[in-house]
Design a protein around this motif. Structure first.
Motif, PDB file in Angstrom:
ATOM      1  N   GLY A  48      -9.843   4.049   0.597  1.00  7.37           N
ATOM      2  CA  GLY A  48      -8.819   4.880   1.047  1.00  7.37           C
ATOM      3  C   GLY A  48      -8.166   5.694  -0.011  1.00  7.37           C
ATOM      4  N   ILE A  49      -9.126   5.998  -0.943  1.00  5.14           N
ATOM      5  CA  ILE A  49      -8.486   6.952  -1.974  1.00  5.14           C
ATOM      6  C   ILE A  49      -8.911   8.206  -1.513  1.00  5.14           C
ATOM      7  CG2 ILE A  49      -8.450   7.413  -4.579  1.00  5.14           C
ATOM      8  CD1 ILE A  49      -9.160   4.352  -4.797  1.00  5.14           C
ATOM      9  N   ALA A  50      -8.135   9.172  -0.778  1.00  2.00           N
ATOM     10  CA  ALA A  50      -8.794  10.363  -0.319  1.00  2.00           C
ATOM     11  C   ALA A  50      -7.722  11.178   0.193  1.00  2.00           C
ATOM     12  CB  ALA A  50      -9.763  10.315   0.810  1.00  2.00           C
ATOM     13  N   VAL A  51      -7.742  12.468   0.408  1.00  2.00           N
ATOM     14  CA  VAL A  51      -6.753  13.310   0.891  1.00  2.00           C
ATOM     15  C   VAL A  51      -6.622  13.377   2.295  1.00  2.00           C
ATOM     16  CG1 VAL A  51      -6.102  15.648   1.020  1.00  2.00           C
ATOM     17  CG2 VAL A  51      -7.235  15.385  -1.055  1.00  2.00           C
ATOM     18  N   ASP A  52      -5.260  13.034   2.641  1.00  2.00           N
ATOM     19  CA  ASP A  52      -5.123  12.900   4.108  1.00  2.00           C
ATOM     20  C   ASP A  52      -5.018  14.003   4.776  1.00  2.00           C
ATOM     21  OD1 ASP A  52      -4.530  11.923   6.598  1.00  2.00           O
ATOM     22  OD2 ASP A  52      -2.711  10.815   6.129  1.00  2.00           O
ATOM     23  N   ASP A  53      -6.036  14.741   5.402  1.00  2.00           N
ATOM     24  CA  ASP A  53      -6.136  16.001   6.051  1.00  2.00           C
ATOM     25  C   ASP A  53      -5.999  15.746   7.603  1.00  2.00           C
ATOM     26  OD1 ASP A  53      -8.625  15.074   6.146  1.00  2.00           O
ATOM     27  OD2 ASP A  53      -9.721  16.675   5.179  1.00  2.00           O
ATOM     28  N   TYR A  76       2.545  14.891   0.505  1.00  2.40           N
ATOM     29  CA  TYR A  76       2.500  14.027   1.678  1.00  2.40           C
ATOM     30  C   TYR A  76       0.809  13.930   1.844  1.00  2.40           C
ATOM     31  CZ  TYR A  76       2.155  11.945   6.296  1.00  2.40           C
ATOM     32  OH  TYR A  76       2.034  10.883   7.240  1.00  2.40           O
ATOM     33  N   GLU A  77      -0.015  14.976   2.005  1.00  3.21           N
ATOM     34  CA  GLU A  77      -1.492  14.917   2.271  1.00  3.21           C
ATOM     35  C   GLU A  77      -2.196  14.207   0.963  1.00  3.21           C
ATOM     36  OE1 GLU A  77       0.239  17.512   2.630  1.00  3.21           O
ATOM     37  OE2 GLU A  77      -0.082  17.832   5.064  1.00  3.21           O
ATOM     38  N   LYS A  78      -1.566  14.053  -0.246  1.00  2.99           N
ATOM     39  CA  LYS A  78      -2.329  13.698  -1.361  1.00  2.99           C
ATOM     40  C   LYS A  78      -1.528  12.118  -1.601  1.00  2.99           C
ATOM     41  CE  LYS A  78      -3.713  17.784  -3.299  1.00  2.99           C
ATOM     42  NZ  LYS A  78      -3.910  18.444  -4.525  1.00  2.99           N
ATOM     43  N   ARG A  79      -1.099  11.704  -0.815  1.00  2.00           N
ATOM     44  CA  ARG A  79      -0.230  10.280  -1.001  1.00  2.00           C
ATOM     45  C   ARG A  79      -1.349   9.130  -1.352  1.00  2.00           C
ATOM     46  NH1 ARG A  79      -0.434  10.986   4.386  1.00  2.00           N
ATOM     47  NH2 ARG A  79      -0.532   9.114   5.781  1.00  2.00           N
ATOM     48  N   PHE A  80      -2.543   9.139  -0.711  1.00  4.11           N
ATOM     49  CA  PHE A  80      -3.366   8.081  -1.000  1.00  4.11           C
ATOM     50  C   PHE A  80      -4.254   8.323  -2.543  1.00  4.11           C
ATOM     51  CE2 PHE A  80      -3.143   7.329   3.607  1.00  4.11           C
ATOM     52  CZ  PHE A  80      -2.007   6.386   3.477  1.00  4.11           C
ATOM     53  N   LEU A  81      -3.931   9.214  -3.018  1.00  5.99           N
ATOM     54  CA  LEU A  81      -4.876   9.930  -4.283  1.00  5.99           C
ATOM     55  C   LEU A  81      -4.363   8.835  -5.466  1.00  5.99           C
ATOM     56  CD1 LEU A  81      -5.716  13.532  -4.105  1.00  5.99           C
ATOM     57  CD2 LEU A  81      -6.777  11.545  -3.090  1.00  5.99           C
ATOM     58  N   ILE A  82      -5.156   8.554  -6.381  1.00  3.04           N
ATOM     59  CA  ILE A  82      -4.741   7.781  -7.639  1.00  3.04           C
ATOM     60  C   ILE A  82      -3.842   9.123  -8.285  1.00  3.04           C
ATOM     61  CG2 ILE A  82      -5.316   6.660  -9.846  1.00  3.04           C
ATOM     62  CD1 ILE A  82      -5.954   5.142  -7.199  1.00  3.04           C
ATOM     63  N   ARG A 141       2.836  10.944  12.832  1.00  2.00           N
ATOM     64  CA  ARG A 141       3.148   9.801  13.736  1.00  2.00           C
ATOM     65  C   ARG A 141       3.368  10.174  15.232  1.00  2.00           C
ATOM     66  NH1 ARG A 141       8.056   9.927   9.567  1.00  2.00           N
ATOM     67  NH2 ARG A 141       6.816   8.906   7.705  1.00  2.00           N
ATOM     68  N   PRO A 151       4.012  17.442   8.410  1.00  2.00           N
ATOM     69  CA  PRO A 151       2.825  16.886   8.261  1.00  2.00           C
ATOM     70  C   PRO A 151       2.850  15.363   8.732  1.00  2.00           C
ATOM     71  CG  PRO A 151       2.762  18.044   6.363  1.00  2.00           C
ATOM     72  CD  PRO A 151       4.059  18.323   7.059  1.00  2.00           C
ATOM     73  N   SER A 152       3.787  14.667   8.334  1.00  2.00           N
ATOM     74  CA  SER A 152       4.109  13.283   8.492  1.00  2.00           C
ATOM     75  C   SER A 152       4.768  13.103  10.004  1.00  2.00           C
ATOM     76  CB  SER A 152       5.046  12.381   7.477  1.00  2.00           C
ATOM     77  OG  SER A 152       6.439  13.177   7.893  1.00  2.00           O
ATOM     78  N   GLU A 161       7.305   8.077   2.537  1.00  2.00           N
ATOM     79  CA  GLU A 161       6.318   9.112   2.920  1.00  2.00           C
ATOM     80  C   GLU A 161       7.172  10.431   3.228  1.00  2.00           C
ATOM     81  OE1 GLU A 161       4.174   7.875   6.274  1.00  2.00           O
ATOM     82  OE2 GLU A 161       2.674   6.635   5.230  1.00  2.00           O
TER      83      GLU A 161
END
Lengths: 366, 253
Positions: free
Chosen positions: A335-340, B136-142, A359, A354-355, B127
């Protein structure tokens, strides 16, 4: 459903392997018991060493403390301990089955609680130390605990204590200790899984990454460290009590406080599997123990060299460990990735955050 | 208008170096107060003294009328007085959401709460705040892999997550590109106007601090040099001398 099944599978596998092992390979029950104790060592070391970045070299002290507390309780419930240890087996003592199991049950609980109290007092003293000083300080505690016990006649000094004998068949005995170690380790494993997912896990990692920042944000750092160590000590204490009874005879330097063997193995197993992860210690301990036993059989004479080589290779070339390496190699699997996803929508409403969009999408999908 | 922080004759020396010399100042509630001065003038030392990183030699520091100079860092943080660092400090091996979640206020934490999970509304708030700073888009990055500017924004968001009453910001715009600076100024102002957080800001970027602060203190050589609204500070000859270099004016005279 599919992902859920895939996530549960490793946990189910661990349970099934643990239950099936003594039935599939009954000759190796003793080895499997030791393996579960090794996994417990690695898991307990990782609470502070991996998750919080406090590298203790003295955790083995809790193992020995638990072992001795249990022995004293088991004997002390029915006999005078000083007399028992002074006689070195010259006085014939018998424990009935009833006395044995009662003594063991009370002893195990006392061992866990006693080791826990010891860790809290010790933590109050040594948690002021950081980095290498903490490692050396705790190492000193473990070494001196062994020496002090060796000089204490009440518990048999360097001569040790012969523990009550299991009232039953040898096969039942090994299965009995297997079940106890397996259960203890599994309870620890799922307890850690649960606390790592919540606030404890994050606070521990925060202390590891930047303790000064964590203090600056108001986190109760001392409380988290103390509780983490107390959990480790509780389980190590009980495992020490079990291990002592399984061996049947305990003495300070080789069995109760083996700083340079078990005490270091627990660190190496964590590093090998991947510190700071839940599965790393399990995998590391399994591989390490298997490697150790195989070299003891097929490379006798060179076994310590082989083990040393494994330690050097893993510390020098493979610091992140197996699980750490997998995480580095395939970060997106974790799950370490940019959420696009929020941007993937065709004709997105750019005024919408975006959030919010995400949702809304999730709600629409349900 | 009540004072959130009151410093009264605060002094701090490191060996022979007097970093702060009898500094007296006030940070009013619901406002943005600026702190400027040349490098080595004692700004960060003053911040460290306020949040309890080291004991002070003399004077008193009050937070909401309560003496805090003898409290420890964690206790002060739990009172709602927080600072960010000049060298950005985040939990670098955790992802952004985790960084945010562990920054929740720890004011009334029980032993039971140590083992609890985070309720959904806390995650949602985390969030939302990440969105507030554009991460927000990068929230799961280290977080350690983010750029310096983004780490700075994350640290700011973490501070907001802690719901402080007063936030001390040590050079919030250093190392951030000009476009992002405008966004950050807007967010700092909104933190005060919408969330009611009192800000005390160290800043070297003059246009930024002049546009941001209601009130500015200027330090030089560990002493308080001048104090007043931005227009007054801008035209104060002592500040110009200390900051822009007095010799420049002397030469041209």
């Amino acid at each position: 459903m599919n992902t859920r099944l895939r996530r549960t599978l490793p946990y189910a596998g661990l349970l099934i392997a643990g239950i099936a092992a003594p039935f599939l390979f009954p000759d190796y029950t003793f080895q499997f018991t030791v393996l579960w104790v090794m996994i417990l060592f690695a898991l307990t070391w990782d609470i502070l060493g991996g998750q919080m970045g406090y590298n203790s070299l003295g955790n083995i002290a809790f193992f020995g403390v638990g072992m001795y507390i249990c022995a004293v309780v088991q004997i002390g419930l029915y006999y005078d301990v000083a007399q028992y240890t002074a006689s070195y087996g010259a006085v014939k003592v018998e424990f009935t089955a009833d006395q044995y199991f009662t003594g063991l049950a009370v002893g195990l609980i006392a061992a866990g609680l006693g080791a826990m109290v010891f860790s809290i007092i010790l933590g109050w003293v040594v948690f002021g130390l950081r980095g290498p000083y903490f490692a050396i300080g705790t190492l000193g505690v473990a070494l001196s605990a062994g020496e002090l016990t060796g000089a204490w006649d009440y518990v048999g000094g360097g001569g040790g204590i012969a523990l009550p004998i299991y009232p039953g068949e040898p096969d039942d005995r090994s299965l009995f200790f297997y079940v106890l170690s397996f259960t203890l380790t599994i309870i620890l494993f799922f307890l850690l899984r649960w606390i790592y997912l919540g606030r404890f896990g994050l606070a521990a990692n925060a202390i590891r990454d930047d303790e000064e920042k964590a203090e600056g944000m108001g986190i109760h750092t001392m409380r988290y460290k103390t509780v983490g160590w107390a959990i480790a000590a509780f389980f190590l204490g009980i495992s020490g009590a079990l291990f002592g009874n399984m061996i049947g005879f305990i003495e300070p330097l080789e069995v109760a406080f083996p700083t340079v063997t078990f005490g270091l193995f627990m660190v190496v197993m964590c590093l090998l599997g991947g510190r700071g992860t839940l599965w790393g210690p399990v995998i590391g301990a399994t591989l390490f123990h298997t490697f150790k036993e195989v070299t003891w059989i097929y490379l006798l004479g060179w076994q310590w060299v082989a083990l040393g080589a494994l330690i050097v290779v893993s510390v020098v070339f493979f610091q992140q460990g197996i699980v750490g390496w997998v995480k580095e190699k395939w970060p997106e699997k974790f799950g370490i990735a940019v959420d696009d996803r929020a941007l993937a929508e065709t004709d997105p409403d750019l005024d919408e955050a975006p959030s919010q969009r995400l949702r809304r999408q999730t709600e629409a999908a349900q | 208008m009540t004072a959130m922080i009151e410093c009264e004759g605060v002094s701090k020396a490191f060996g022979g170096v007097i970093a702060n010399n009898e500094i007296t100042l006030e940070v009013p509630e619901g406002r943005i107060t600026g702190l400027i001065g040349p490098n080595g003038s004692g700004k960060t030392t003053l911040f460290n003294s306020i949040v309890g990183y080291h004991p002070i030699d003399a004077g008193s520091i009050k937070f909401q009328g309560r003496e805090i100079s003898d409290l420890r860092v964690q206790q002060i943080a739990r009172l709602g007085l927080l600072r960010t660092f000049q060298q950005t400090r985040i939990y670098s091996k955790m992802n952004c959401v985790e960084n945010m979640l562990i920054s929740v206020p720890h004011r009334t934490q029980t032993y039971r709460a140590m083992f609890s999970k985070y309720p959904p509304d806390v995650t949602e708030r985390a969030e939302d705040l990440l969105e507030f700073v554009g991460l927000y888009e990068k929230r799961f990055l280290i977080s350690g892999n983010l750029s310096f500017g983004q780490q700075k924004l994350l640290e700011f968001a973490m501070a907001l997550m802690n719901e402080p009453k007063v936030l001390l910001l040590d050079e919030p715009t250093a190392g951030i590109n000009p476009t992002l600076i405008n966004g950050l100024i807007d967010r700092l102002k909104r933190a005060t106007s919408e969330l009611g957080i009192t800000l005390f800001v160290i800043e070297h970027n003059m246009p930024v601090i002049m546009g941001l602060a209601d009130n500015i203190y200027c330090l030089a050589n560990g002493r308080l040099l001048a104090h007043g609204p931005p227009e007054k500070i801008q035209n104060d000859q002592r500040v110009i001398n200390a900051y822009l270099g007095a010799h420049y004016y002397l030469d041209s005279d």
